[in-house]
Design a protein around this motif. Structure first.
Motif, PDB file in Angstrom:
ATOM      1  N   ARG A 149     -58.166 -12.169 -28.111  1.00  0.00           N
ATOM      2  CA  ARG A 149     -59.265 -12.599 -26.655  1.00  0.00           C
ATOM      3  C   ARG A 149     -58.091 -13.255 -25.314  1.00  0.00           C
ATOM      4  N   ASP A 150     -57.904 -13.671 -25.603  1.00  0.00           N
ATOM      5  CA  ASP A 150     -56.555 -15.089 -24.889  1.00  0.00           C
ATOM      6  C   ASP A 150     -56.015 -13.508 -23.911  1.00  0.00           C
ATOM      7  N   PHE A 151     -55.788 -12.388 -24.245  1.00  0.00           N
ATOM      8  CA  PHE A 151     -55.049 -11.912 -23.395  1.00  0.00           C
ATOM      9  C   PHE A 151     -55.718 -10.676 -22.789  1.00  0.00           C
ATOM     10  N   SER A 152     -56.914 -10.973 -22.947  1.00  0.00           N
ATOM     11  CA  SER A 152     -58.103 -10.061 -22.443  1.00  0.00           C
ATOM     12  C   SER A 152     -57.956 -10.678 -20.786  1.00  0.00           C
ATOM     13  N   GLY A 153     -57.861  -9.719 -20.249  1.00  0.00           N
ATOM     14  CA  GLY A 153     -59.231  -9.958 -18.684  1.00  0.00           C
ATOM     15  C   GLY A 153     -57.107 -10.186 -18.037  1.00  0.00           C
ATOM     16  N   ILE A 154     -55.698 -10.781 -18.212  1.00  0.00           N
ATOM     17  CA  ILE A 154     -55.025 -11.358 -17.816  1.00  0.00           C
ATOM     18  C   ILE A 154     -53.777 -11.083 -16.977  1.00  0.00           C
ATOM     19  N   LEU A 155     -54.080  -9.252 -17.542  1.00  0.00           N
ATOM     20  CA  LEU A 155     -52.915  -8.517 -16.449  1.00  0.00           C
ATOM     21  C   LEU A 155     -53.191  -8.155 -14.929  1.00  0.00           C
ATOM     22  N   THR A 156     -54.122  -9.181 -14.333  1.00  0.00           N
ATOM     23  CA  THR A 156     -53.865  -8.888 -13.191  1.00  0.00           C
ATOM     24  C   THR A 156     -54.539 -10.603 -12.552  1.00  0.00           C
ATOM     25  N   GLU A 157     -54.077 -11.949 -13.256  1.00  0.00           N
ATOM     26  CA  GLU A 157     -54.094 -13.128 -13.048  1.00  0.00           C
ATOM     27  C   GLU A 157     -53.149 -13.867 -13.159  1.00  0.00           C
ATOM     28  N   GLY A 158     -52.621 -14.670 -12.083  1.00  0.00           N
ATOM     29  CA  GLY A 158     -50.871 -14.895 -11.166  1.00  0.00           C
ATOM     30  C   GLY A 158     -51.358 -16.056 -12.784  1.00  0.00           C
ATOM     31  N   GLY A 159     -50.115 -16.784 -12.273  1.00  0.00           N
ATOM     32  CA  GLY A 159     -49.871 -17.757 -13.326  1.00  0.00           C
ATOM     33  C   GLY A 159     -49.531 -17.700 -14.583  1.00  0.00           C
ATOM     34  N   THR A 160     -49.594 -18.615 -15.438  1.00  0.00           N
ATOM     35  CA  THR A 160     -49.498 -18.133 -16.573  1.00  0.00           C
ATOM     36  C   THR A 160     -50.567 -19.034 -17.476  1.00  0.00           C
ATOM     37  N   ILE A 161     -50.492 -18.396 -18.711  1.00  0.00           N
ATOM     38  CA  ILE A 161     -51.962 -19.376 -19.481  1.00  0.00           C
ATOM     39  C   ILE A 161     -51.581 -20.021 -20.193  1.00  0.00           C
ATOM     40  N   ILE A 162     -50.223 -20.268 -20.589  1.00  0.00           N
ATOM     41  CA  ILE A 162     -50.076 -21.581 -21.487  1.00  0.00           C
ATOM     42  C   ILE A 162     -48.874 -22.875 -20.345  1.00  0.00           C
ATOM     43  N   GLY A 163     -49.549 -22.503 -18.862  1.00  0.00           N
ATOM     44  CA  GLY A 163     -48.310 -23.658 -18.128  1.00  0.00           C
ATOM     45  C   GLY A 163     -46.424 -23.717 -18.219  1.00  0.00           C
ATOM     46  N   THR A 164     -46.682 -24.015 -17.256  1.00  0.00           N
ATOM     47  CA  THR A 164     -44.423 -24.036 -17.073  1.00  0.00           C
ATOM     48  C   THR A 164     -44.353 -24.992 -16.821  1.00  0.00           C
ATOM     49  N   SER A 165     -42.813 -25.224 -16.877  1.00  0.00           N
ATOM     50  CA  SER A 165     -42.008 -26.400 -16.342  1.00  0.00           C
ATOM     51  C   SER A 165     -40.654 -26.372 -16.106  1.00  0.00           C
ATOM     52  N   ARG A 166     -39.741 -27.316 -15.632  1.00  0.00           N
ATOM     53  CA  ARG A 166     -39.213 -27.023 -15.259  1.00  0.00           C
ATOM     54  C   ARG A 166     -38.314 -27.809 -15.848  1.00  0.00           C
ATOM     55  N   GLN A 167     -36.812 -27.821 -17.459  1.00  0.00           N
ATOM     56  CA  GLN A 167     -36.582 -28.251 -17.890  1.00  0.00           C
ATOM     57  C   GLN A 167     -34.837 -28.129 -17.589  1.00  0.00           C
ATOM     58  N   PRO A 168     -34.251 -28.281 -16.557  1.00  0.00           N
ATOM     59  CA  PRO A 168     -32.863 -28.392 -16.854  1.00  0.00           C
ATOM     60  C   PRO A 168     -32.211 -28.413 -18.124  1.00  0.00           C
ATOM     61  N   ALA A 174     -48.927  -3.374  -8.204  1.00  0.00           N
ATOM     62  CA  ALA A 174     -49.261  -2.751  -9.623  1.00  0.00           C
ATOM     63  C   ALA A 174     -47.954  -2.660  -9.400  1.00  0.00           C
ATOM     64  N   TYR A 175     -46.723  -2.062  -9.022  1.00  0.00           N
ATOM     65  CA  TYR A 175     -45.864  -2.275  -9.452  1.00  0.00           C
ATOM     66  C   TYR A 175     -45.169  -3.219 -10.596  1.00  0.00           C
ATOM     67  N   ASP A 176     -45.427  -4.285 -10.338  1.00  0.00           N
ATOM     68  CA  ASP A 176     -44.644  -5.110 -11.031  1.00  0.00           C
ATOM     69  C   ASP A 176     -46.117  -5.501 -13.203  1.00  0.00           C
ATOM     70  N   ARG A 177     -47.031  -4.670 -12.239  1.00  0.00           N
ATOM     71  CA  ARG A 177     -48.259  -4.703 -13.566  1.00  0.00           C
ATOM     72  C   ARG A 177     -47.235  -3.761 -14.677  1.00  0.00           C
ATOM     73  N   VAL A 178     -46.891  -2.556 -13.879  1.00  0.00           N
ATOM     74  CA  VAL A 178     -46.586  -1.858 -14.808  1.00  0.00           C
ATOM     75  C   VAL A 178     -44.828  -2.254 -15.681  1.00  0.00           C
ATOM     76  N   ILE A 179     -44.021  -2.873 -14.534  1.00  0.00           N
ATOM     77  CA  ILE A 179     -42.705  -2.862 -15.409  1.00  0.00           C
ATOM     78  C   ILE A 179     -43.024  -4.125 -16.354  1.00  0.00           C
ATOM     79  N   SER A 180     -43.992  -4.675 -15.876  1.00  0.00           N
ATOM     80  CA  SER A 180     -44.522  -6.371 -16.984  1.00  0.00           C
ATOM     81  C   SER A 180     -45.129  -6.048 -18.584  1.00  0.00           C
ATOM     82  N   SER A 181     -45.993  -4.767 -18.128  1.00  0.00           N
ATOM     83  CA  SER A 181     -45.875  -4.181 -19.413  1.00  0.00           C
ATOM     84  C   SER A 181     -44.989  -4.015 -20.048  1.00  0.00           C
ATOM     85  N   ARG A 182     -44.483  -2.260 -19.694  1.00  0.00           N
ATOM     86  CA  ARG A 182     -43.593  -2.273 -20.090  1.00  0.00           C
ATOM     87  C   ARG A 182     -42.352  -3.047 -21.195  1.00  0.00           C
ATOM     88  N   LEU A 183     -42.115  -3.787 -20.013  1.00  0.00           N
ATOM     89  CA  LEU A 183     -40.824  -4.953 -20.289  1.00  0.00           C
ATOM     90  C   LEU A 183     -41.508  -5.769 -21.964  1.00  0.00           C
TER      91      LEU A 183
END
Ligand code: F6P
Length: 357
Positions: free
Chosen positions: A57-76, A290-299
């Motif tokens: 269920r965490d992966f439902s409805g997130i195709l169109t949502e920017g950001g990241t559901i698990i957060g990110t950070s910069r760790q050089p 839309a282009y990114d949604r396709v590329i992301s889904s394929r990758l």
């Protein structure tokens, strides 16, 4: 039981969620007994042991949502081998959590720095599959990165909006586009937005050439001009300096960013009124196009396929319309830059765009 850790690292982009959804959907189809560990805030979560188990269920409805559901950070990457403020060995800590959580593999979504650390983890014995994320489109081994096209659309829209007001007032406008080291985003948005002048990190500019192009437009009766300037655009003079000299010069520099310097120089040399617009992080936000949604889904689906086949140590790349596995050791540490001699630059020049060279 299959256990896979998902991790998003570095600057975010619009289609991280769409990509993770692609991986998860394909994995859930292949395995009935799979656990997905959402490692929180990038490598930080792997170092300090923070994760959340993700469910379908965490992966439902997130195709169109920017950001990241698990957060990110910069760790050089440069600091990965340096112990943290409490003396913790970060690499050892990551390996120990990987073992403790009994992960079969890590799915890592990120840009250049992220790929260097992913390759380090591979060398240390972890099973790793990576996906090329960045609005900068500068990852070696793939024609396109996910996030790039969405950012191009936003930066182009910024230039489009500037066009009408620039025309009304008869001003010179500079739109500063993201990209410190490479100019793909500025180049594409600049062409798409009909910029008159494009300044890229890969093509050092001479302010005299920029002014000449502006004067030419004025002589042709054009009342306004638009420049698309990359964050990392650099003058010929500065490009000739050593790293140390450039650092010292920049420290003493009164301008908030390169666009303000270029803007002032233009104003002084042409007498034209100049305005600066910096769309900044809006270029990384909102829904994926839309282009990114396709590329992301394929990758994403192709990355899951690698896991199913037990093929680790690869980034899934996009080459000539096909998804291909690219060995991580080939990707790590390389940058895909705009080649000043490439056909896209030739064609842009053919359109009359000035690159200040
Ligand atoms: O790498 C993506 C990017 O958006 C660059 O284009 C930009 O220069 C940088 O990240 C900004 O980083 P931060 O979000 O850390 O300010």
């Amino acid at each position: 039981m299959k256990r896979v850790g998902f991790l998003t690292s570095g600057g975010d982009c619009q289609s991280l969620n769409a990509t993770m959804r692609g991986v998860a959907k394909t994995l859930y189809q292949a395995y009935s007994d799979i656990e997905i560990y959402g490692i929180l805030e990038g490598y930080k979560g792997l170092i300090y042991g923070n994760y959340r188990k993700l469910k379908p269920r965490d992966f439902s409805g997130i195709l169109t949502e920017g950001g990241t559901i698990i957060g990110t950070s910069r760790q050089p990457f440069k600091q990965m081998r340096t112990p943290d403020e409490n003396g913790l060995d970060k690499v050892k800590a990551m390996l120990s959590n990987y073992k403790e959580w009994k992960l079969d593999c890590l799915v890592i979504l990120g840009g250049n720095g992220t790929h260097k650390t992913a390759n380090l983890l591979r060398e240390e014995g972890c099973n790793v599959v990576t996906l090329p994320k960045t609005i900068d489109n500068d990852i070696w081994g793939t024609d396109i990165t996910f996030g790039f096209q969405s950012a191009v659309d936003i930066a182009t829209n910024a230039i489009d909006c500037i066009h009408t007001t620039a025309a009304s007032h008869g001003r010179v406008f500079i739109v500063e586009v993201m990209g410190h080291k490479v100019g793909w985003l500025t180049l594409h948005a600049g062409i798409a937005g009909g910029a008159d002048i494009i300044l890229l990190p890969e093509i050092p500019y001479d302010i005299k050439s920029v002014v000449k192009a502006l004067d030419k437009r004025t002589a042709e009766g054009k009342r306004f001009s638009i420049l698309a300037v990359a964050e990392g655009a650099i003058s010929k003079e500065d490009a000739a300096l050593s790293k140390k000299e450039l650092k010292a010069k920049r420290k003493a520099n009164p301008y908030p960013s390169i666009s303000y310097q270029v803007g002032q120089e233009i104003q002084e040399r042409t007498g034209q009124e100049v305005r600066i617009t910096v769309p900044g992080h809006t270029q990384r936000g909102g829904a994926p196009c839309a282009y990114d949604r396709v590329i992301s889904s394929r990758l994403g689906s192709a990355a899951a396929r690698l896991i199913i086949e037990g093929k680790y140590g690869y980034m899934v790349g996009f080459k000539d319309g096909e998804i291909v596995p690219v060995p991580l050791e080939d990707v790590a540490g390389k940058l895909k830059m705009v080649d000043p001699a490439s056909s896209i630059i030739r064609e842009a020049k053919g359109l009359g765009i000035c690159f200040g060279d």
